[in-house]
Scaffold this active site. Sequence first.
Site, mmCIF file in Angstrom:
data_model
loop_
_atom_site.group_PDB
_atom_site.id
_atom_site.type_symbol
_atom_site.label_atom_id
_atom_site.label_comp_id
_atom_site.label_asym_id
_atom_site.label_seq_id
_atom_site.Cartn_x
_atom_site.Cartn_y
_atom_site.Cartn_z
ATOM 1 N N HIS A 121 2.551 -11.875 0.961
ATOM 2 C CA HIS A 121 3.099 -10.545 1.217
ATOM 3 C C HIS A 121 3.562 -10.437 2.667
ATOM 4 O O HIS A 121 3.275 -11.301 3.493
ATOM 5 C CB HIS A 121 2.056 -9.462 0.927
ATOM 6 C CG HIS A 121 1.912 -9.149 -0.521
ATOM 7 N ND1 HIS A 121 1.057 -9.842 -1.354
ATOM 8 C CD2 HIS A 121 2.524 -8.231 -1.299
ATOM 9 C CE1 HIS A 121 1.142 -9.356 -2.585
ATOM 10 N NE2 HIS A 121 2.023 -8.379 -2.578
ATOM 11 N N HIS A 122 4.235 -9.341 2.949
ATOM 12 C CA HIS A 122 4.695 -9.046 4.303
ATOM 13 C C HIS A 122 3.503 -8.822 5.240
ATOM 14 O O HIS A 122 2.395 -8.510 4.805
ATOM 15 C CB HIS A 122 5.590 -7.806 4.292
ATOM 16 C CG HIS A 122 4.955 -6.616 3.619
ATOM 17 N ND1 HIS A 122 4.137 -5.730 4.277
ATOM 18 C CD2 HIS A 122 5.008 -6.188 2.335
ATOM 19 C CE1 HIS A 122 3.719 -4.806 3.442
ATOM 20 N NE2 HIS A 122 4.231 -5.050 2.248
ATOM 21 N N ASP A 153 3.355 12.318 4.852
ATOM 22 C CA ASP A 153 2.973 11.114 5.583
ATOM 23 C C ASP A 153 1.778 11.407 6.482
ATOM 24 O O ASP A 153 1.171 12.474 6.388
ATOM 25 C CB ASP A 153 4.154 10.528 6.362
ATOM 26 C CG ASP A 153 4.676 11.473 7.442
ATOM 27 O OD1 ASP A 153 3.925 12.391 7.852
ATOM 28 O OD2 ASP A 153 5.815 11.306 7.885
ATOM 29 N N PHE A 205 3.305 -1.686 -9.931
ATOM 30 C CA PHE A 205 4.069 -0.945 -10.934
ATOM 31 C C PHE A 205 5.314 -1.681 -11.405
ATOM 32 O O PHE A 205 6.006 -1.194 -12.295
ATOM 33 C CB PHE A 205 4.459 0.425 -10.380
ATOM 34 C CG PHE A 205 3.354 1.430 -10.478
ATOM 35 C CD1 PHE A 205 3.135 2.136 -11.648
ATOM 36 C CD2 PHE A 205 2.510 1.653 -9.405
ATOM 37 C CE1 PHE A 205 2.102 3.044 -11.745
ATOM 38 C CE2 PHE A 205 1.472 2.559 -9.490
ATOM 39 C CZ PHE A 205 1.263 3.262 -10.668
ATOM 40 N N THR A 249 -1.512 2.785 -4.445
ATOM 41 C CA THR A 249 -2.236 2.379 -3.238
ATOM 42 C C THR A 249 -3.401 1.483 -3.635
ATOM 43 O O THR A 249 -4.145 1.804 -4.561
ATOM 44 C CB THR A 249 -2.770 3.608 -2.478
ATOM 45 O OG1 THR A 249 -1.695 4.498 -2.215
ATOM 46 C CG2 THR A 249 -3.419 3.198 -1.171
ATOM 47 N N THR A 250 -3.569 0.375 -2.948
ATOM 48 C CA THR A 250 -4.686 -0.527 -3.226
ATOM 49 C C THR A 250 -5.712 -0.424 -2.101
ATOM 50 O O THR A 250 -5.467 0.179 -1.062
ATOM 51 C CB THR A 250 -4.207 -1.980 -3.382
ATOM 52 O OG1 THR A 250 -3.514 -2.380 -2.181
ATOM 53 C CG2 THR A 250 -3.254 -2.120 -4.555
ATOM 54 N N THR A 262 -2.724 -6.793 -6.743
ATOM 55 C CA THR A 262 -2.119 -7.538 -7.850
ATOM 56 C C THR A 262 -2.862 -8.846 -8.091
ATOM 57 O O THR A 262 -3.129 -9.216 -9.236
ATOM 58 C CB THR A 262 -0.634 -7.816 -7.539
ATOM 59 O OG1 THR A 262 0.033 -6.565 -7.356
ATOM 60 C CG2 THR A 262 0.030 -8.584 -8.671
ATOM 61 N N LYS A 320 1.064 -5.627 5.224
ATOM 62 C CA LYS A 320 0.123 -5.321 4.140
ATOM 63 C C LYS A 320 -1.303 -5.344 4.684
ATOM 64 O O LYS A 320 -1.724 -6.308 5.321
ATOM 65 C CB LYS A 320 0.276 -6.312 2.987
ATOM 66 C CG LYS A 320 -0.597 -5.934 1.781
ATOM 67 C CD LYS A 320 -0.173 -6.658 0.533
ATOM 68 C CE LYS A 320 -1.038 -6.259 -0.655
ATOM 69 N NZ LYS A 320 -0.950 -4.816 -0.971
#
Length: 233
Positions: free
Chosen positions: A131-132, A31, A99, A72-73, A142, A135
């Site tokens: 999204h949450h 991390d 994925f 990861t984007t 996507t 993000k």
Amino acid sequence: MDIAILGYGRMGKEIEKAAISRGHNIVLKVDKDTIEYDITEADVAIDFSVPASAVGNIANCLNNGVPVVSGTTGWLADYEKITTLCKQRKGAFIYASNFSLGVNIFFELNKKLAEMMAPLEQYKVSMEEIHHTNKLDAPSGTAITLAEGIIENSAYKQWALEVAKANEIPIVAKRIPEVPGTHAVMYHSEVDTLEIKHTAHNRKGFALGAVVASEWLVGKTGVFSMRDVLNLG
């Protein structure tokens, strides 16, 4: 398999659960506070870090002969650099904006629908993703993949966030607490609307898909996608 998880946030923890449930071992959990680690302890690495760390994580894997799967984007400006490195090192790499097995089927449906709708000029396409609030990027990777699938199969030339010009696909990005991910593609006309939609109920589908992809990747050489993993042609 011995798996390294690069990025131990909420997705990293879901990947850990999915991997263990399928009989794998987690040998590294990296991390933002991890300073030094030996990536060669792993048979494969799964990267769900942050855009600023992804390129370094992936390059480290490839330089050390470790196959790597990345979800990861937000780093794709360096995608060509990474694929070139993968080929030079005779490594193995999969990137996917999503994925989830269901989403990857959705990608194929989206392309086919775009091809079918292309001659029908009375229909105008638009997209929405939710999204949450944690993000970091907007629109989501996507959503961009969906837009690119439409562009490849229609007269649209580009996508745009919120406000679009002619020949651009408008994407509305919403951030709402605790939403794992919802993507919709709409074709509007004066008389009706046609919509396809994928709604994730939790992060388990994303995690499972990443683990399935890592299982598939080990022992291979090259740059691949989820289309290869799922044998979608």
